[in-house]
Design a protein around this motif. Structure first.
Motif, PDB file in Angstrom:
ATOM      1  N   UNK A  96      15.575  -0.462  13.804  1.00  0.00           N
ATOM      2  CA  UNK A  96      16.955  -0.938  13.866  1.00  0.00           C
ATOM      3  C   UNK A  96      17.766  -0.088  14.847  1.00  0.00           C
ATOM      4  N   UNK A  97      17.540   1.226  14.845  1.00  0.00           N
ATOM      5  CA  UNK A  97      18.235   2.087  15.786  1.00  0.00           C
ATOM      6  C   UNK A  97      17.908   1.743  17.230  1.00  0.00           C
ATOM      7  N   UNK A 123      24.643  11.827  14.694  1.00  0.00           N
ATOM      8  CA  UNK A 123      24.838  13.118  15.332  1.00  0.00           C
ATOM      9  C   UNK A 123      25.933  13.903  14.648  1.00  0.00           C
ATOM     10  N   UNK A 124      26.241  15.081  15.133  1.00  0.00           N
ATOM     11  CA  UNK A 124      27.276  15.903  14.503  1.00  0.00           C
ATOM     12  C   UNK A 124      28.640  15.226  14.437  1.00  0.00           C
ATOM     13  N   UNK A 125      28.958  14.413  15.466  1.00  0.00           N
ATOM     14  CA  UNK A 125      30.264  13.765  15.482  1.00  0.00           C
ATOM     15  C   UNK A 125      30.239  12.300  15.129  1.00  0.00           C
ATOM     16  N   UNK A 126      29.116  11.811  14.610  1.00  0.00           N
ATOM     17  CA  UNK A 126      28.983  10.384  14.285  1.00  0.00           C
ATOM     18  C   UNK A 126      27.743   9.803  14.927  1.00  0.00           C
ATOM     19  N   UNK A 127      27.775   8.505  15.214  1.00  0.00           N
ATOM     20  CA  UNK A 127      26.625   7.832  15.807  1.00  0.00           C
ATOM     21  C   UNK A 127      26.566   8.092  17.302  1.00  0.00           C
ATOM     22  N   UNK A 128      25.360   8.394  17.793  1.00  0.00           N
ATOM     23  CA  UNK A 128      25.153   8.662  19.208  1.00  0.00           C
ATOM     24  C   UNK A 128      23.890   7.942  19.675  1.00  0.00           C
ATOM     25  N   UNK A 173      28.282   0.572  17.140  1.00  0.00           N
ATOM     26  CA  UNK A 173      26.844   0.752  16.951  1.00  0.00           C
ATOM     27  C   UNK A 173      26.434   0.376  15.534  1.00  0.00           C
ATOM     28  N   UNK A 174      25.149   0.131  15.360  1.00  0.00           N
ATOM     29  CA  UNK A 174      24.631  -0.247  14.049  1.00  0.00           C
ATOM     30  C   UNK A 174      23.503   0.708  13.655  1.00  0.00           C
TER      31      UNK A 174
END
Length: 283
Positions: A96-97, A123-128, A173-174
């Motif tokens: 899925x990623x 990631x540390x700040x959210x989705x990357x 993003x999903x």
């Protein structure tokens, strides 16, 4: 013998009371084995991680289409994109990623392939976005059944080469967790008879379909992006019909020379004789 020595020997000869184990409030009950009945043998269930799981493979395209439509129906405002993501993930055997990481420029509509080079992850700040698992870039075929879907998605995003092909309802993003929550995945799969079906099982489904279509295992390894072929083998789940077809194929193979020898003339049989089936001695 002095007095203290005599008392010590007397205490050793006396029987000691049984000690209770620390923390044991009652004696342990003997373990009872469950009888193996015919019903348990006939039930097509598998034990995994301490719980019972059904084989998590949709049988064909119609089953996948039914799942995708049901997920769209349960989502907020019936967002069609969720169904597109499920179909694309299964038919490309992708994570899925990785589906979230598809950009328009990654799709080649001349030979209908997808250059898979990135995935969405936390990631540390959210989705990357970052490189694929194991940093193995690969080329994945896009089958005819989802080409109209890809064309429609490109129309939606405006054919911008850097645009993300699959997004959530708000354009973000999903992830597998977002897909699960937005579509009420757990409830839908139970209602369809796929209890314990995970989003990652779509990848298992795609690789199994490729294998059922007689795609060689070394090609499947490249499509899946696995470092070892043994990993790819763990993703293949042949159903009962595939096993039955394998038996019929072997029967035709073994009976080919017998049929030739019975129907052909002796001179023709010598020219058209099938290769002999030898027993193999492994040394």
């Amino acid at each position: 013998m002095d007095r203290r020595r005599a008392q010590h020997l007397l205490r050793q000869e006396q029987p000691r009371p049984a000690r209770a184990h620390h923390g044991a409030s009652r004696p342990r009950r003997p373990h009872r084995l469950q009888p193996i009945t015919h019903e348990r043998l006939a039930t097509p269930l598998q034990e995994s991680r301490g719980r019972t799981r059904r084989p998590p493979i949709p049988a064909d395209w119609d089953a996948l289409d039914e799942l995708a439509n049901a997920l769209v129906e349960r989502s907020h405002n019936h967002y069609r994109g969720w169904g597109d993501i499920v179909r694309f993930a299964a038919c490309t055997a992708a994570r899925i990623g990785e589906v979230s990481g598809v950009h328009v420029k990654d799709i080649n509509r001349f030979d209908w392939t997808w250059y898979l080079c990135r995935q969405t992850t936390t990631g540390p700040g959210g989705l990357i976005d970052k490189g694929t698992k194991g940093k193995r870039r690969r080329t994945v075929p896009i089958i005819e059944e989802i080409r109209d879907l890809v064309n429609w998605r490109m129309t939606v995003v405006g054919n911008d080469p850097m645009a993300r092909l699959f997004t959530g309802p708000r354009g973000g993003r999903i992830t597998t967790a977002i897909l699960r929550d937005a579509t009420h995945w757990d409830e839908v799969v139970v209602s369809l008879g796929y209890e314990y079906l995970r989003r990652h099982d779509l990848r298992h489904t795609g690789l199994t379909w490729f294998a059922d279509a007689s795609v060689p295992i070394h090609v499947l390894q490249k499509i899946a992006g696995h470092g070892h072929i043994t990993t790819t083998q763990q993703y293949l789940h042949p159903d009962k019909s595939s096993i039955q077809n394998a038996g019929r194929t072997l029967s035709r193979h073994l009976s080919a020379d017998r049929t030739t020898s019975q129907t052909a003339a002796p001179a023709q049989a010598a020219a058209t004789e099938a290769p002999a089936r030898h027993l193999r001695l492994v040394q």
